[in-house]
Scaffold this motif. Structure first.
Motif, short mmCIF file in Angstrom:
data_model
loop_
_atom_site.label_atom_id
_atom_site.label_comp_id
_atom_site.label_asym_id
_atom_site.label_seq_id
_atom_site.Cartn_x
_atom_site.Cartn_y
_atom_site.Cartn_z
N LEU A 463 -0.68 -17.37 38.35
CA LEU A 463 0.37 -17.45 37.35
C LEU A 463 0.02 -18.47 36.26
CD1 LEU A 463 3.18 -16.16 36.87
CD2 LEU A 463 4.16 -18.04 38.20
N LYS A 464 -0.53 -19.59 36.68
CA LYS A 464 -0.93 -20.62 35.72
C LYS A 464 -2.16 -20.20 34.93
CE LYS A 464 0.94 -24.43 38.49
NZ LYS A 464 0.61 -25.61 39.34
N ALA A 465 -3.07 -19.48 35.59
CA ALA A 465 -4.32 -19.10 34.94
C ALA A 465 -4.09 -18.09 33.82
CB ALA A 465 -5.29 -18.53 35.97
N GLN A 466 -3.11 -17.20 33.96
CA GLN A 466 -2.89 -16.17 32.94
C GLN A 466 -2.01 -16.66 31.80
OE1 GLN A 466 0.43 -14.55 32.51
NE2 GLN A 466 1.01 -16.31 33.74
N ALA A 467 -1.46 -17.84 31.89
CA ALA A 467 -0.54 -18.33 30.87
C ALA A 467 -1.26 -18.73 29.59
CB ALA A 467 0.25 -19.51 31.42
N ASP A 468 -0.56 -18.62 28.47
CA ASP A 468 -1.08 -19.04 27.17
C ASP A 468 -0.38 -20.32 26.75
OD1 ASP A 468 -2.75 -16.79 26.80
OD2 ASP A 468 -1.04 -15.59 26.14
N ASN A 469 -1.14 -21.40 26.55
CA ASN A 469 -0.53 -22.68 26.21
C ASN A 469 -0.57 -22.93 24.70
OD1 ASN A 469 0.48 -25.34 26.16
ND2 ASN A 469 -0.36 -25.70 28.21
N PRO A 470 0.57 -23.01 24.03
CA PRO A 470 0.57 -23.27 22.59
C PRO A 470 0.26 -24.72 22.25
CG PRO A 470 2.82 -23.12 23.40
CD PRO A 470 1.92 -22.78 24.56
N GLY A 471 0.21 -25.59 23.27
CA GLY A 471 -0.04 -27.01 23.01
C GLY A 471 1.20 -27.71 22.50
N CYS A 472 1.18 -29.02 22.50
CA CYS A 472 2.33 -29.79 22.02
C CYS A 472 2.51 -29.59 20.51
CB CYS A 472 2.14 -31.27 22.31
SG CYS A 472 2.32 -31.72 24.05
N PRO A 473 3.73 -29.36 20.05
CA PRO A 473 3.96 -29.23 18.61
C PRO A 473 3.75 -30.56 17.91
CG PRO A 473 6.05 -29.32 19.77
CD PRO A 473 4.98 -29.23 20.84
N GLU A 474 3.33 -30.51 16.65
CA GLU A 474 3.14 -31.74 15.88
C GLU A 474 4.45 -32.49 15.72
OE1 GLU A 474 1.20 -31.15 12.18
OE2 GLU A 474 -0.56 -30.15 13.07
N SER A 475 5.54 -31.75 15.61
CA SER A 475 6.86 -32.37 15.50
C SER A 475 7.86 -31.53 16.26
CB SER A 475 7.28 -32.46 14.03
OG SER A 475 8.63 -32.94 13.92
N TYR A 476 8.84 -32.20 16.88
CA TYR A 476 9.92 -31.47 17.55
C TYR A 476 11.26 -32.05 17.08
CZ TYR A 476 12.35 -28.79 21.13
OH TYR A 476 13.18 -27.90 21.78
N ASP A 477 11.43 -32.01 15.77
CA ASP A 477 12.69 -32.42 15.14
C ASP A 477 13.45 -31.16 14.78
OD1 ASP A 477 14.76 -33.52 13.72
OD2 ASP A 477 13.53 -34.11 11.99
N GLN A 478 14.11 -30.57 15.77
CA GLN A 478 14.73 -29.27 15.59
C GLN A 478 15.88 -29.28 14.60
OE1 GLN A 478 12.30 -27.53 16.71
NE2 GLN A 478 13.45 -26.15 18.05
N ASP A 479 16.66 -30.34 14.56
CA ASP A 479 17.81 -30.35 13.67
C ASP A 479 17.52 -31.00 12.33
OD1 ASP A 479 17.59 -32.97 14.50
OD2 ASP A 479 19.49 -33.01 15.59
N GLY A 482 15.18 -36.19 11.20
CA GLY A 482 14.16 -37.23 11.18
C GLY A 482 13.89 -37.88 12.51
N VAL A 483 14.60 -37.44 13.56
CA VAL A 483 14.42 -38.00 14.91
C VAL A 483 13.87 -36.91 15.83
CG1 VAL A 483 15.56 -39.06 16.89
CG2 VAL A 483 16.31 -39.61 14.56
N GLN A 484 12.83 -37.25 16.59
CA GLN A 484 12.27 -36.30 17.54
C GLN A 484 13.29 -36.00 18.64
OE1 GLN A 484 9.00 -34.75 17.31
NE2 GLN A 484 9.46 -35.54 15.26
N ASP A 485 13.56 -34.71 18.87
CA ASP A 485 14.56 -34.31 19.85
C ASP A 485 14.02 -34.31 21.28
OD1 ASP A 485 16.54 -33.86 17.86
OD2 ASP A 485 15.57 -31.96 17.38
N ALA A 486 12.71 -34.34 21.42
CA ALA A 486 12.05 -34.45 22.73
C ALA A 486 10.60 -34.79 22.45
CB ALA A 486 12.15 -33.15 23.52
N THR A 487 9.95 -35.45 23.41
CA THR A 487 8.56 -35.84 23.24
C THR A 487 7.68 -35.09 24.22
OG1 THR A 487 9.20 -38.07 22.53
CG2 THR A 487 6.94 -37.76 23.26
N CYS A 488 6.70 -34.37 23.66
CA CYS A 488 5.78 -33.58 24.49
C CYS A 488 4.54 -34.41 24.79
CB CYS A 488 5.39 -32.30 23.74
SG CYS A 488 4.24 -31.24 24.63
N GLU A 489 4.29 -34.63 26.07
CA GLU A 489 3.10 -35.36 26.50
C GLU A 489 2.08 -34.40 27.09
OE1 GLU A 489 3.93 -38.57 29.12
OE2 GLU A 489 5.39 -39.51 27.79
#
Length: 510
Positions: A463-479, A482-489
């Motif tokens: 299941l993990k091997a077939q997945a496609d990873n888009p990688g962490c987004p450059e920014s996750y300020d959805q609204d 100017g504040v990041q709504d979550a931090t992708c590590e």
């Protein structure tokens, strides 16, 4: 309705709770003092009853001894799961938990609720939006332009996002593979579900003991639609009616665990469900909920520790018998690898209290149990849904769960949520990690169809091997404030938003 380790990182291919492993099922025995029967005779007979799980060694002598101690402490055995050493008990003795933990052979024990027994902890986000006749007509007209498409498939952006529409033409899945939906019940009379429903692998586990009578697995009311929606996402048949599931050729079963009075998913019900699934040859379970009444179960609390222990024993038992479990990550936008999380919703069966917990010591069950595939949610832009909980080393994979706020598709209904089956032959849009987990479960079922001898661990690796990873987004300020709504590590191979990536049904069948 409502809805685990060494300190920081474990190896990324290993569940974040592995340091608990089977030790949760075999915690050191408590003090060996025998219970005092005199106290039991002095208790008030009109005290309200609570439900408990009592966890012991699995040998018959110990279980028999513990049952005697349960009776002496004023408890009544509801059901005993000898093979995992879990006993479900009702007792009106307010000191039952304390007394039974002192009994010889008891490894952990605690109340499974904070409110007395009366004569949901699902992870969908927001109310259902039913498809109207006018909307259905528009969607059917759009779907007609694609040969081989189901009537409402034009609104199923989620299938196209993971290649499930193309995968179905190659391999729709095997009827020898069953996904059990542990949930609020499944309406097997729905025309999109009836062709693939497995009644012999379905039950009502409310109260901790399986009821397999005809229709016992069905929802109590039309409002208990969650399990029916989930089932359609997994295995709605390609039969020219309504929608299609990710794996339209596999079987789907329903194991009902929601309480009829408050919709909550109590531990004893979930223990029953995992054991029933294992004993009835279910290959995959979908768990779009958290075990009530605690959003996070802390190991320094004896009641919460006993809940973790009991549910973990049951799900490990099922894994050993060949069952893979998938679970939703949750809808709180929490970072399950953070140092602290504020939980203001627990317990959800009485009066919640605000507490700050460490998610490395207080666990979302079953999501954070070892060997369970934890699934986060994405929208049509392949970006983490605004509500989805996440966590580096905790989330295993991601799948479409919908996002009506920031990720809207170019579909007839232009609805960013997930369209699926509802009771009484209806259809509606829902969003949540509740919707992401069944998409991943459908892909797991396709993989199991192609690799029938794969163990749960091997299936998880596939299941993990077939997945496609888009990688962490450059920014996750959805609204856009100017504040990041979550931090992708993490990086492009594994990260906190998507784990090993977004599932890909087409890659799974190829």
């Amino acid at each position: 309705m409502a809805h685990l380790r060494s300190r920081r990182r474990l190896a990324l291919a290993v569940p974040v709770v592995l340091s608990l492993t089977a030790s949760l099922g075999f915690l050191p025995a408590a003090a060996s003092a025998a219970p005092q029967t005199a106290a039991a005779t002095e208790r008030a007979t009109d005290a309200p009853a609570l439900a408990y799980v009592v966890n012991t060694k699995v040998d018959r002598r110990t279980i028999a001894s513990v049952k005697k101690a349960i009776a002496a402490a004023g408890g009544t055995v509801v059901v005993t799961y000898d093979r995992i050493g879990v006993i479900v008990v009702h007792s009106a003795n307010p000191d039952f938990g304390k007394e039974i933990r002192e009994a010889r052979g008891v490894q952990s024990a605690g109340a499974t609720r904070t409110a007395p027994l009366t004569a949901a902890g699902t992870t969908d986000e927001g109310a259902a939006d039913y498809l109207t006749a006018a909307e259905a007509a528009r969607t059917k007209a759009a779907s007609a332009g694609t040969p081989g498409s189901e009537p409402l498939e034009a609104d199923q952006w989620d299938l196209r996002a993971i290649g499930a529409d193309e995968a179905a033409r190659i391999n729709p899945g095997s009827g020898k593979v069953t996904v059990a939906v542990i949930d609020t019940g499944v309406d097997d009379t729905h025309p999109d579900l009836a062709p693939n429903f497995s009644a012999s692998q379905s039950a009502n586990c409310v109260g901790g003991k399986a009821d397999t009578s005809e229709g016992a697995w069905r929802p109590y009311t039309d409002e208990d639609y969650h399990g029916t929606h989930v089932a359609g996402e997994i295995a709605a048949a390609r039969n020219g009616v309504g929608v299609a599931g990710v794996a339209p050729g596999v079987k789907v079963a329903g194991i009902k665990v929601s309480d009829p009075d408050n919709g909550l998913f109590y531990p004893e019900n979930v223990v029953c469900a995992f054991v029933f699934a294992a004993d009835h040859g279910v290959e995959i379970t979908n768990n779009s909920y958290y075990v009530d009444p605690w959003l996070y179960n802390c190991m320094d609390d004896p009641d919460q520790k006993a809940i973790v222990d009991a549910v973990n024993r049951a799900q490990l038992y099922a894994q050993k018998k060949g069952t893979l479990h998938l679970a939703s990550a949750g809808n709180s936008n929490h970072d399950l690898d953070s140092d602290a999380i504020v939980d203001d919703s627990s317990p959800d069966d009485s009066t919640p209290v605000t507490r700050t917990i460490d998610p490395h010591e207080c666990f979302d069950v079953p999501t954070q149990l070892p060997g369970i595939v934890t699934v986060s949610a994405t929208g049509v832009q392949n970006l983490k849904s605004y509500y989805s909980t996440y966590g580096y080393g905790v989330v295993d994979i991601a799948a479409p769960g919908g996002d009506r706020r920031y990720q809207l598709p170019d579909t007839p209904s232009k609805d960013g949520r997930i369209l699926s089956t509802m009771p009484n032959g209806e259809y509606a849009f829902l969003q949540g990690t509740s919707m992401a987990s069944p998409h991943a479960a459908g892909v797991a079922a396709l993989l199991k169809s192609k690799h029938p001898w794969a163990t749960p661990a091997q299936l998880q690796a596939l299941l993990k091997a077939q997945a496609d990873n888009p990688g962490c987004p450059e920014s996750y300020d959805q609204d856009g404030d100017g504040v990041q709504d979550a931090t992708c590590e993490g990086g492009s191979r594994v990260n906190g938003f998507y784990g090993f990536g977004v599932v890909n049904a087409l890659r799974a069948v190829k």
